[in-house]
Design a protein around this motif. Structure first.
Motif, PDB file in Angstrom:
ATOM      1  N   ILE A  73      -7.666   6.592 -32.665  1.00 28.04           N
ATOM      2  CA  ILE A  73      -8.862   7.422 -32.787  1.00 28.04           C
ATOM      3  C   ILE A  73      -9.055   8.240 -31.520  1.00 28.04           C
ATOM      4  O   ILE A  73      -8.667   7.810 -30.418  1.00 28.04           O
ATOM      5  N   GLY A  74      -9.632   9.409 -31.685  1.00 28.10           N
ATOM      6  CA  GLY A  74      -9.904  10.285 -30.554  1.00 28.10           C
ATOM      7  C   GLY A  74     -10.377  11.627 -31.055  1.00 28.10           C
ATOM      8  O   GLY A  74     -10.288  11.926 -32.245  1.00 28.10           O
ATOM      9  N   GLY A 122      -4.242  14.819 -28.944  1.00 26.04           N
ATOM     10  CA  GLY A 122      -2.812  14.509 -28.979  1.00 26.04           C
ATOM     11  C   GLY A 122      -2.389  13.515 -30.038  1.00 26.04           C
ATOM     12  O   GLY A 122      -1.211  13.142 -30.102  1.00 26.04           O
ATOM     13  N   LYS A 123      -3.307  13.106 -30.906  1.00 23.47           N
ATOM     14  CA  LYS A 123      -2.990  12.076 -31.906  1.00 23.47           C
ATOM     15  C   LYS A 123      -1.858  12.518 -32.844  1.00 23.47           C
ATOM     16  O   LYS A 123      -0.870  11.796 -33.034  1.00 23.47           O
ATOM     17  N   THR A 124      -2.022  13.691 -33.444  1.00 23.03           N
ATOM     18  CA  THR A 124      -1.026  14.165 -34.405  1.00 23.03           C
ATOM     19  C   THR A 124       0.299  14.485 -33.721  1.00 23.03           C
ATOM     20  O   THR A 124       1.377  14.232 -34.282  1.00 23.03           O
ATOM     21  N   VAL A 163      -7.638   4.133 -28.449  1.00 24.11           N
ATOM     22  CA  VAL A 163      -8.543   5.257 -28.239  1.00 24.11           C
ATOM     23  C   VAL A 163      -7.855   6.249 -27.310  1.00 24.11           C
ATOM     24  O   VAL A 163      -7.402   5.879 -26.218  1.00 24.11           O
ATOM     25  N   MET A 164      -7.765   7.521 -27.753  1.00 23.37           N
ATOM     26  CA  MET A 164      -7.116   8.562 -26.964  1.00 23.37           C
ATOM     27  C   MET A 164      -8.124   9.614 -26.505  1.00 23.37           C
ATOM     28  O   MET A 164      -9.105   9.886 -27.192  1.00 23.37           O
TER      29      MET A 164
END
Length: 245
Positions: A35-36, A41-43, A210-211
């Motif tokens: 999550i973030g 940058g998650k994807t 968590v990002m």
């Protein structure tokens, strides 16, 4: 055993650094939720795991092999990938959508492919009659189930999911959350699941990451994150859960 590792990975687009010195290990058989905020940058991280992107610096390893030294097409066919809009081919029936990867991989036996599609359709909770339907004839929740069935068609050990339930209504979303947990356990899948919903992250994840700004702010069990948030950003996320519970 770690099935996915990112070691000191940096990735930039148009001079903007999206991930910086990013490291992560995903254990075989775990359900990791991520999550973030948008743009953190998650994807990008997920696409690096699938070989859709290559790191500028550092290494990405899947099943112990550096993806830079791996047949990328073969890698992608071994990893299930599910996105929010399901990515179904509108001109193909449900059966052809589900069996797309096996067919392009050389499995041309129509009877075997139909049996595979039917088995996977039942696995995700849909009836045989849906095999002949087109995506536009299905509800959003049904389309998402077909997307998951298609991702499972190559019998992957790893399932990457990028906000797969984000467009669903709350009741359907909760049902799909329960279904993916059952599938993950029964098939012993490793799942990396991106979400914008902290409640979803806490419900599904064995661990939650968590990002923020291309880095890991906190990576721990849901219980530990609730008990000892790493900073004010994580604390605010947890407060939002408590306020809605």
């Amino acid at each position: 055993m770690d099935i996915i590792t990112l070691e000191h990975v940096t990735k930039s687009f148009n001079g903007q650094e999206i991930l910086r010195d990013f490291s992560l290990s995903v254990k075989e058989g775990e359900f990791l939720t991520v999550i973030g905020r948008s743009g953190c940058g998650k994807t990008t991280m997920l696409k690096l795991m699938n070989g859709l992107l290559m790191p500028d610096e550092g290494a990405v390893c899947v099943e112990g092999k550096n993806i830079a030294e791996t047949d990328i097409i073969s890698l992608r066919r071994r990893i299930g990938y599910v996105i929010q809009n399901r990515g179904l081919f509108p001109h193909m029936t449900v059966e052809k959508n589900i069996t797309y990867v096996p067919v392009i991989s050389g499995k041309k036996d129509k009877k075997e492919n139909r049996e595979l599609a039917l088995r996977l359709l039942k696995l995700v909770g849909l009836e045989e009659e849906k095999l002949e339907k087109y995506p536009a004839e299905l509800s959003g929740g049904q389309q998402q189930r077909v997307g998951i069935a298609r991702a499972l068609a190559a019998d992957p050990k790893i399932l990457l999911m990028d906000e797969p339930f984000g467009a669903l209504d709350e009741i359907t979303r909760q049902t799909m959350q329960d279904e993916i947990l059952k599938l993950q356990k029964s098939l012993k899948l490793t799942v990396v699941f991106i979400t914008h919903d902290i409640r979803e992250a806490m419900k599904l994840g064995d661990r939650v990451m968590v990002m923020e700004d291309g880095r890991v702010v906190q990576l721990d069990t849901p219980e530990n994150i609730c008990r000892v948030p790493a900073d004010s950003f994580v604390a605010d996320l947890i407060k939002s859960v408590l306020n809605r519970s």
